[in-house]
Design a protein around this motif. Sequence first.
Motif, PDB file in Angstrom:
ATOM      1  N   TYR A 207      52.247  20.495 -19.477  1.00  0.00           N
ATOM      2  CA  TYR A 207      50.814  20.222 -19.487  1.00  0.00           C
ATOM      3  C   TYR A 207      50.344  19.880 -20.899  1.00  0.00           C
ATOM      4  O   TYR A 207      49.486  18.998 -21.086  1.00  0.00           O
ATOM      5  CB  TYR A 207      50.049  21.427 -18.936  1.00  0.00           C
ATOM      6  N   PHE A 208      50.905  20.561 -21.877  1.00  0.00           N
ATOM      7  CA  PHE A 208      50.571  20.271 -23.274  1.00  0.00           C
ATOM      8  C   PHE A 208      50.959  18.835 -23.620  1.00  0.00           C
ATOM      9  O   PHE A 208      50.190  18.092 -24.237  1.00  0.00           O
ATOM     10  CB  PHE A 208      51.299  21.270 -24.177  1.00  0.00           C
ATOM     11  N   ARG A 209      52.154  18.424 -23.202  1.00  0.00           N
ATOM     12  CA  ARG A 209      52.602  17.053 -23.493  1.00  0.00           C
ATOM     13  C   ARG A 209      51.743  16.036 -22.754  1.00  0.00           C
ATOM     14  O   ARG A 209      51.438  14.960 -23.285  1.00  0.00           O
ATOM     15  CB  ARG A 209      54.074  16.882 -23.121  1.00  0.00           C
TER      16      ARG A 209
ATOM     17  N   LYS B 275      47.685  29.464 -19.452  1.00  0.00           N
ATOM     18  CA  LYS B 275      46.990  30.094 -18.332  1.00  0.00           C
ATOM     19  C   LYS B 275      47.401  29.471 -17.000  1.00  0.00           C
ATOM     20  O   LYS B 275      47.199  30.060 -15.933  1.00  0.00           O
ATOM     21  CB  LYS B 275      45.473  29.965 -18.518  1.00  0.00           C
ATOM     22  N   PHE B 276      47.958  28.250 -17.088  1.00  0.00           N
ATOM     23  CA  PHE B 276      48.350  27.527 -15.877  1.00  0.00           C
ATOM     24  C   PHE B 276      49.866  27.427 -15.750  1.00  0.00           C
ATOM     25  O   PHE B 276      50.375  26.565 -15.047  1.00  0.00           O
ATOM     26  CB  PHE B 276      47.725  26.131 -15.887  1.00  0.00           C
ATOM     27  N   GLU B 277      50.566  28.328 -16.444  1.00  0.00           N
ATOM     28  CA  GLU B 277      52.033  28.315 -16.428  1.00  0.00           C
ATOM     29  C   GLU B 277      52.578  28.374 -15.002  1.00  0.00           C
ATOM     30  O   GLU B 277      53.559  27.707 -14.667  1.00  0.00           O
ATOM     31  CB  GLU B 277      52.574  29.493 -17.244  1.00  0.00           C
ATOM     32  N   ASN B 278      51.929  29.143 -14.152  1.00  0.00           N
ATOM     33  CA  ASN B 278      52.407  29.302 -12.769  1.00  0.00           C
ATOM     34  C   ASN B 278      51.603  28.482 -11.765  1.00  0.00           C
ATOM     35  O   ASN B 278      51.682  28.714 -10.556  1.00  0.00           O
ATOM     36  CB  ASN B 278      52.374  30.786 -12.386  1.00  0.00           C
ATOM     37  N   LYS B 279      50.825  27.538 -12.300  1.00  0.00           N
ATOM     38  CA  LYS B 279      50.036  26.661 -11.439  1.00  0.00           C
ATOM     39  C   LYS B 279      50.655  25.267 -11.416  1.00  0.00           C
ATOM     40  O   LYS B 279      51.340  24.855 -12.358  1.00  0.00           O
ATOM     41  CB  LYS B 279      48.592  26.567 -11.942  1.00  0.00           C
ATOM     42  N   ASP B 280      50.409  24.540 -10.350  1.00  0.00           N
ATOM     43  CA  ASP B 280      50.913  23.179 -10.237  1.00  0.00           C
ATOM     44  C   ASP B 280      49.765  22.198 -10.473  1.00  0.00           C
ATOM     45  O   ASP B 280      48.786  22.192  -9.727  1.00  0.00           O
ATOM     46  CB  ASP B 280      51.523  22.955  -8.846  1.00  0.00           C
ATOM     47  N   ILE B 281      49.881  21.401 -11.542  1.00  0.00           N
ATOM     48  CA  ILE B 281      48.873  20.387 -11.855  1.00  0.00           C
ATOM     49  C   ILE B 281      49.585  19.028 -11.842  1.00  0.00           C
ATOM     50  O   ILE B 281      50.113  18.582 -12.876  1.00  0.00           O
ATOM     51  CB  ILE B 281      48.217  20.644 -13.229  1.00  0.00           C
ATOM     52  N   PRO B 282      49.660  18.374 -10.689  1.00  0.00           N
ATOM     53  CA  PRO B 282      50.465  17.150 -10.544  1.00  0.00           C
ATOM     54  C   PRO B 282      50.112  16.056 -11.547  1.00  0.00           C
ATOM     55  O   PRO B 282      51.020  15.398 -12.081  1.00  0.00           O
ATOM     56  CB  PRO B 282      50.174  16.709  -9.102  1.00  0.00           C
ATOM     57  N   PHE B 283      48.817  15.841 -11.815  1.00  0.00           N
ATOM     58  CA  PHE B 283      48.436  14.753 -12.712  1.00  0.00           C
ATOM     59  C   PHE B 283      49.020  14.955 -14.105  1.00  0.00           C
ATOM     60  O   PHE B 283      49.605  14.039 -14.692  1.00  0.00           O
ATOM     61  CB  PHE B 283      46.915  14.623 -12.797  1.00  0.00           C
ATOM     62  N   LEU B 284      48.879  16.173 -14.643  1.00  0.00           N
ATOM     63  CA  LEU B 284      49.400  16.430 -15.986  1.00  0.00           C
ATOM     64  C   LEU B 284      50.926  16.398 -16.008  1.00  0.00           C
ATOM     65  O   LEU B 284      51.529  15.951 -16.983  1.00  0.00           O
ATOM     66  CB  LEU B 284      48.888  17.770 -16.513  1.00  0.00           C
ATOM     67  N   LYS B 285      51.557  16.858 -14.932  1.00  0.00           N
ATOM     68  CA  LYS B 285      53.023  16.793 -14.879  1.00  0.00           C
ATOM     69  C   LYS B 285      53.491  15.343 -14.861  1.00  0.00           C
ATOM     70  O   LYS B 285      54.454  14.978 -15.550  1.00  0.00           O
ATOM     71  CB  LYS B 285      53.544  17.522 -13.635  1.00  0.00           C
ATOM     72  N   TYR B 286      52.816  14.525 -14.082  1.00  0.00           N
ATOM     73  CA  TYR B 286      53.214  13.122 -14.013  1.00  0.00           C
ATOM     74  C   TYR B 286      52.921  12.411 -15.332  1.00  0.00           C
ATOM     75  O   TYR B 286      53.725  11.604 -15.812  1.00  0.00           O
ATOM     76  CB  TYR B 286      52.483  12.421 -12.871  1.00  0.00           C
ATOM     77  N   THR B 287      51.783  12.710 -15.918  1.00  0.00           N
ATOM     78  CA  THR B 287      51.424  12.107 -17.206  1.00  0.00           C
ATOM     79  C   THR B 287      52.442  12.495 -18.276  1.00  0.00           C
ATOM     80  O   THR B 287      52.842  11.672 -19.103  1.00  0.00           O
ATOM     81  CB  THR B 287      50.019  12.542 -17.636  1.00  0.00           C
ATOM     82  N   ALA B 288      52.868  13.758 -18.257  1.00  0.00           N
ATOM     83  CA  ALA B 288      53.883  14.213 -19.216  1.00  0.00           C
ATOM     84  C   ALA B 288      55.200  13.488 -18.986  1.00  0.00           C
ATOM     85  O   ALA B 288      55.853  13.040 -19.936  1.00  0.00           O
ATOM     86  CB  ALA B 288      54.080  15.723 -19.088  1.00  0.00           C
ATOM     87  N   ALA B 289      55.598  13.351 -17.721  1.00  0.00           N
ATOM     88  CA  ALA B 289      56.856  12.672 -17.405  1.00  0.00           C
ATOM     89  C   ALA B 289      56.814  11.205 -17.806  1.00  0.00           C
ATOM     90  O   ALA B 289      57.821  10.634 -18.238  1.00  0.00           O
ATOM     91  CB  ALA B 289      57.151  12.801 -15.913  1.00  0.00           C
ATOM     92  N   ALA B 290      55.632  10.599 -17.689  1.00  0.00           N
ATOM     93  CA  ALA B 290      55.488   9.178 -18.014  1.00  0.00           C
ATOM     94  C   ALA B 290      55.012   8.951 -19.445  1.00  0.00           C
ATOM     95  O   ALA B 290      54.687   7.826 -19.824  1.00  0.00           O
ATOM     96  CB  ALA B 290      54.493   8.531 -17.045  1.00  0.00           C
ATOM     97  N   SER B 291      54.996   9.994 -20.267  1.00  0.00           N
ATOM     98  CA  SER B 291      54.422   9.884 -21.612  1.00  0.00           C
ATOM     99  C   SER B 291      55.135   8.841 -22.471  1.00  0.00           C
ATOM    100  O   SER B 291      54.508   8.170 -23.293  1.00  0.00           O
ATOM    101  CB  SER B 291      54.449  11.246 -22.316  1.00  0.00           C
TER     102      SER B 291
END
Length: 350
Positions: free
Chosen positions: A8-10, A269-285
Amino acid sequence: MHLNSFDYFRGLAILFIVAGHSCAYWTMESFYEKVFANLITGGTTFFVFISGFFFHHVFYSKFRYKQFILKKAKYVLLPYTLLSLAGIMCFVFYLDRPPYAEVFITDQTNTWYQYIWLCVQYWWTGSILDAYWYIPFIMIIFALSPLFIKQIQLPIKVQFGLFIFLLCVSSLVQRPAHNLSPMHSVIYFFPVYMLGIMCSIEKVRVFKFIDGKSVILGLSVVLMSVAQILIYNQYGNFHKETIFSYEGIDMIIFQKILMCFFLLSVTQKFENKDIPFLKYTAAASFTIYFTHPWILYFFDYLSVFERFNFLPGTLGFLATVPLITAISLAIAVIFKWTLASKSRFVYLSK
């Protein structure tokens, strides 16, 4: 151990990068606009911090210098080289709009070796597009990995002392003018990379320390941004031509380091939460990083921004960032579909 908070940070970091570069096309005039612009620029610090963190978290335990450098050359330097050459062919030779022509073209270019030297200069400085300077800089950091291995082996108190000293140096040397000197950038960002490493070594203590401190850290970041405007009447990064001249204290590096911890305090705070947009954005960074300068360049070349210059700077900026991000993400999807197994060159899943 996989850390969702750093995904999420990335993801947030690449959005800051896009925002910072988009901000340059809009005029921020009021005090509040300047404070806002100051908060969103300088996002490179986040990526340097993250890179340092993962150098220890992922690579240190099984570090092999040759394999590490070859992997970085294959997946970072090679795409950068190909895109830089494409940029040189497009902007310099086809559109006849060479960036920083006053620096690199001091005489008439009419021989093959002059053209080769011109290409080498653009490749070494990463100046063919605004964001590309980061690659020559970070490749030098990767090449210096044995130094960071030595750092990791030092007592943490010694590491912290070295970090404080080098941070003071960074605040004096500032960033190079137009980001045209990779070695100058190395000196400036060196302590940030060190800090990322130290935070990985002491991640349990760091996460415990920042837990519940999001408000305090956030207010500190805003106050640092305000202080810079009040003291220097300027927003954004500090740049200067020569390392040894004194041109004030670079305040934004302190602000961005504080913001690293603020963003971590929020994302954990969201370590155990799923945030698809941020995960995808990080993967596509990786793709977003390489493509968004092209999009901004052609928007500027086609005078798209000029047609909306009647808008207030903040409003124009707020419309630009999601548009550029959406186009970059769409390109990332197209690359992943069309390149299949070769998509690792332009799309990061880790």
